[in-house]
Write a protein that holds these residues in place. Structure first.
Motif, PDB file in Angstrom:
ATOM      1  N   ALA A   1      54.489  55.561  36.350  1.00 36.18           N
ATOM      2  CA  ALA A   1      54.853  55.101  37.692  1.00 36.18           C
ATOM      3  C   ALA A   1      53.617  54.670  38.476  1.00 36.18           C
ATOM      4  O   ALA A   1      53.621  53.639  39.164  1.00 36.18           O
ATOM      5  CB  ALA A   1      55.595  56.212  38.442  1.00 36.18           C
ATOM      6  N   ALA A   2      52.528  55.454  38.367  1.00 35.62           N
ATOM      7  CA  ALA A   2      51.296  55.115  39.082  1.00 35.62           C
ATOM      8  C   ALA A   2      50.733  53.784  38.583  1.00 35.62           C
ATOM      9  O   ALA A   2      50.293  52.945  39.381  1.00 35.62           O
ATOM     10  CB  ALA A   2      50.266  56.227  38.901  1.00 35.62           C
ATOM     11  N   ALA A   3      50.782  53.588  37.270  1.00 36.65           N
ATOM     12  CA  ALA A   3      50.270  52.336  36.703  1.00 36.65           C
ATOM     13  C   ALA A   3      51.075  51.136  37.200  1.00 36.65           C
ATOM     14  O   ALA A   3      50.514  50.090  37.550  1.00 36.65           O
ATOM     15  CB  ALA A   3      50.294  52.395  35.186  1.00 36.65           C
ATOM     16  N   LEU A   4      52.394  51.291  37.246  1.00 35.31           N
ATOM     17  CA  LEU A   4      53.252  50.193  37.699  1.00 35.31           C
ATOM     18  C   LEU A   4      53.061  49.913  39.184  1.00 35.31           C
ATOM     19  O   LEU A   4      53.136  48.766  39.623  1.00 35.31           O
ATOM     20  CB  LEU A   4      54.713  50.510  37.399  1.00 35.31           C
ATOM     21  CG  LEU A   4      55.091  50.523  35.908  1.00 35.31           C
ATOM     22  CD1 LEU A   4      56.554  50.891  35.737  1.00 35.31           C
ATOM     23  CD2 LEU A   4      54.825  49.160  35.282  1.00 35.31           C
ATOM     24  N   HIS A   5      52.808  50.964  39.976  1.00 38.39           N
ATOM     25  CA  HIS A   5      52.595  50.766  41.415  1.00 38.39           C
ATOM     26  C   HIS A   5      51.222  50.171  41.695  1.00 38.39           C
ATOM     27  O   HIS A   5      51.030  49.494  42.706  1.00 38.39           O
ATOM     28  CB  HIS A   5      52.773  52.094  42.161  1.00 38.39           C
ATOM     29  CG  HIS A   5      54.202  52.504  42.328  1.00 38.39           C
ATOM     30  ND1 HIS A   5      55.082  51.833  43.155  1.00 38.39           N
ATOM     31  CD2 HIS A   5      54.925  53.503  41.749  1.00 38.39           C
ATOM     32  CE1 HIS A   5      56.279  52.408  43.092  1.00 38.39           C
ATOM     33  NE2 HIS A   5      56.204  53.421  42.246  1.00 38.39           N
ATOM     34  N   LEU A   6      50.272  50.438  40.810  1.00 42.10           N
ATOM     35  CA  LEU A   6      48.941  49.854  40.983  1.00 42.10           C
ATOM     36  C   LEU A   6      48.930  48.365  40.666  1.00 42.10           C
ATOM     37  O   LEU A   6      48.100  47.617  41.158  1.00 42.10           O
ATOM     38  CB  LEU A   6      47.926  50.573  40.087  1.00 42.10           C
ATOM     39  CG  LEU A   6      47.484  51.960  40.550  1.00 42.10           C
ATOM     40  CD1 LEU A   6      46.596  52.607  39.494  1.00 42.10           C
ATOM     41  CD2 LEU A   6      46.754  51.882  41.885  1.00 42.10           C
ATOM     42  N   PHE A   7      49.876  47.955  39.809  1.00 41.55           N
ATOM     43  CA  PHE A   7      50.000  46.536  39.436  1.00 41.55           C
ATOM     44  C   PHE A   7      51.376  46.032  39.818  1.00 41.55           C
ATOM     45  O   PHE A   7      52.224  45.822  38.955  1.00 41.55           O
ATOM     46  CB  PHE A   7      49.757  46.359  37.933  1.00 41.55           C
ATOM     47  CG  PHE A   7      48.408  46.822  37.496  1.00 41.55           C
ATOM     48  CD1 PHE A   7      47.298  46.025  37.670  1.00 41.55           C
ATOM     49  CD2 PHE A   7      48.264  48.072  36.903  1.00 41.55           C
ATOM     50  CE1 PHE A   7      46.037  46.473  37.269  1.00 41.55           C
ATOM     51  CE2 PHE A   7      47.016  48.511  36.489  1.00 41.55           C
ATOM     52  CZ  PHE A   7      45.891  47.710  36.691  1.00 41.55           C
ATOM     53  N   PRO A   8      51.627  45.877  41.132  1.00 39.85           N
ATOM     54  CA  PRO A   8      52.962  45.442  41.570  1.00 39.85           C
ATOM     55  C   PRO A   8      53.277  44.034  41.089  1.00 39.85           C
ATOM     56  O   PRO A   8      52.380  43.221  40.830  1.00 39.85           O
ATOM     57  CB  PRO A   8      52.846  45.487  43.099  1.00 39.85           C
ATOM     58  CG  PRO A   8      51.383  45.330  43.388  1.00 39.85           C
ATOM     59  CD  PRO A   8      50.671  45.995  42.236  1.00 39.85           C
ATOM     60  N   LYS A   9      54.588  43.797  41.002  1.00 41.31           N
ATOM     61  CA  LYS A   9      55.013  42.456  40.568  1.00 41.31           C
ATOM     62  C   LYS A   9      54.636  41.417  41.613  1.00 41.31           C
ATOM     63  O   LYS A   9      54.817  41.636  42.809  1.00 41.31           O
ATOM     64  CB  LYS A   9      56.531  42.443  40.347  1.00 41.31           C
ATOM     65  CG  LYS A   9      56.985  43.324  39.219  1.00 41.31           C
ATOM     66  CD  LYS A   9      58.488  43.263  39.086  1.00 41.31           C
ATOM     67  CE  LYS A   9      58.979  44.149  37.940  1.00 41.31           C
ATOM     68  NZ  LYS A   9      60.442  44.113  37.823  1.00 41.31           N
ATOM     69  N   ARG A  10      54.138  40.287  41.150  1.00 42.29           N
ATOM     70  CA  ARG A  10      53.785  39.212  42.081  1.00 42.29           C
ATOM     71  C   ARG A  10      55.047  38.506  42.551  1.00 42.29           C
ATOM     72  O   ARG A  10      55.954  38.232  41.762  1.00 42.29           O
ATOM     73  CB  ARG A  10      52.868  38.188  41.386  1.00 42.29           C
ATOM     74  CG  ARG A  10      51.498  38.754  41.055  1.00 42.29           C
ATOM     75  CD  ARG A  10      50.634  37.664  40.416  1.00 42.29           C
ATOM     76  NE  ARG A  10      49.306  38.140  40.112  1.00 42.29           N
ATOM     77  CZ  ARG A  10      48.365  37.387  39.564  1.00 42.29           C
ATOM     78  NH1 ARG A  10      48.630  36.113  39.250  1.00 42.29           N
ATOM     79  NH2 ARG A  10      47.171  37.897  39.335  1.00 42.29           N
ATOM     80  N   LYS A  11      55.104  38.252  43.802  1.00 43.64           N
ATOM     81  CA  LYS A  11      56.246  37.530  44.359  1.00 43.64           C
ATOM     82  C   LYS A  11      56.139  36.048  43.997  1.00 43.64           C
ATOM     83  O   LYS A  11      55.050  35.464  44.065  1.00 43.64           O
ATOM     84  CB  LYS A  11      56.289  37.686  45.875  1.00 43.64           C
ATOM     85  CG  LYS A  11      56.554  39.116  46.325  1.00 43.64           C
ATOM     86  CD  LYS A  11      56.646  39.207  47.833  1.00 43.64           C
ATOM     87  CE  LYS A  11      56.932  40.635  48.286  1.00 43.64           C
ATOM     88  NZ  LYS A  11      57.009  40.732  49.769  1.00 43.64           N
TER      89      LYS A  11
END
Length: 311
Positions: free
Chosen positions: A299-309
């Motif tokens: 979860a931390a890894a995914l939040h550190l690399f949020p999806k680009r809009k």
């Protein structure tokens, strides 16, 4: 002529005995496999009622039925053939696949905990509020079936790992029985849960004071029950997902964490009179700690690399 008839009957009786033995083998394998998948079943039962809540009472059971049919399709049409192919041609892939699914369960649990702590809930977002009731129902059902696919995949993979040493026909029969039995059990309970408030309202109008009191109690208890189901579902995700990862690490010879969990369970199991309970609880707790570490890291890894809009 008579001797030929008796010989035929004797052959039929022999075939019947073989068939009965095969059925016993399949039933035994299915029972063993189903018991191993119990943790995921708890999670599935706890998670699903939320998808049917918030709709008019006349739509609750149809929604549960749609999800149940989708779940059965997931298990028997997609996952069963895949599981048998995996068993026949790549049995080495069962444990990594289990660990991958376990990691996903841990991630889902960590996300739920993060949302609860941060106070952010993804439900009732503006795009959902703009949907019609029919569109929202379809979205919820589709989402439930997608989530069920992961949980069903874990159920079938755990079941397959339990009966991997049996003949392919027994594996297939056991997986079919597990798929049908677990789906019927889970969604039967889910249907009862989502209609519990309606049952309570009906009882609240009963002629007897006891019936009315029970009905009012059921209505008042439902919000608490749903909160507890959410908590149990999250805990089950961590316990089951973490346990799968621990067993997978042990399978690949990466023993420090499995040895720590087993030592903790062994120490707790020394409690006089209740050693079996405390030992199991300690192993579940250790698995949950591992699950939270893995899920939190993902979860931390995914939040550190949020999806680009999109631009």
């Amino acid at each position: 002529m008579a001797s030929g008839l008796f010989a035929l009957l004797d052959d039929v009786a022999g075939i019947a005995k073989i068939a009965a033995a095969s059925i016993d083998d399949v039933a035994g394998a299915a029972g063993k496999a189903g018991s191993k998948a119990a943790g995921v079943v708890v999670d599935d039962t706890a998670v699903t009622p939320g998808y049917a809540m918030g709709f008019t009472p006349d739509r609750e059971l149809p929604i549960v039925m749609k999800i149940a049919i989708g779940s059965l399709r997931n298990k028997l049409v997609f996952l069963l053939p895949g599981a048998l192919l995996l068993s026949a041609f790549a049995p080495w892939g069962i444990t990594p696949l289990l660990m991958l699914g376990g990691s996903y369960l841990c991630f889902e649990a960590a996300e739920k905990i993060i949302e609860a702590v941060s106070g952010h809930d993804e439900t009732d977002e503006p795009h959902e509020l703009a949907l019609s009731a029919k569109e929202l129902e379809k979205q919820k059902v589709d989402g439930a079936i997608r989530t069920d696919f992961i949980l069903s995949g874990e159920i079938m993979a755990i079941s397959l790992a339990t009966v991997a040493d049996r003949p392919l026909a027994v594996q297939a029969g056991a997986l079919v029985l597990v798929g049908i039995g677990i789906t019927a059990g889970v969604y039967g309970v889910v249907g009862l849960i989502v209609k519990m408030d309606d049952i309570g309202l009906h009882l609240a109008k009963a002629r007897t004071s006891g019936g009315r009191a029970l009905g009012r109690l059921m209505v008042r208890a439902m919000p608490v029950v749903m909160d507890w189901l959410t908590t149990i579902g999250t805990a089950a995700m961590l316990w089951v997902g973490g346990g799968i990862i621990v067993h997978g690490l042990e399978h690949f010879g990466l023993t420090p964490i499995p040895h720590w969990a087993e030592a903790f369970s062994h120490w707790a199991g020394k409690a006089p009179g209740v050693g079996a309970i405390t030992g199991w609880t300690a192993m579940a707790l250790a698995s949950a700690v591992v699950g939270m570490a893995v899920g939190g890291a993902i979860a931390a890894a995914l939040h550190l690399f949020p999806k680009r809009k999109p631009r």
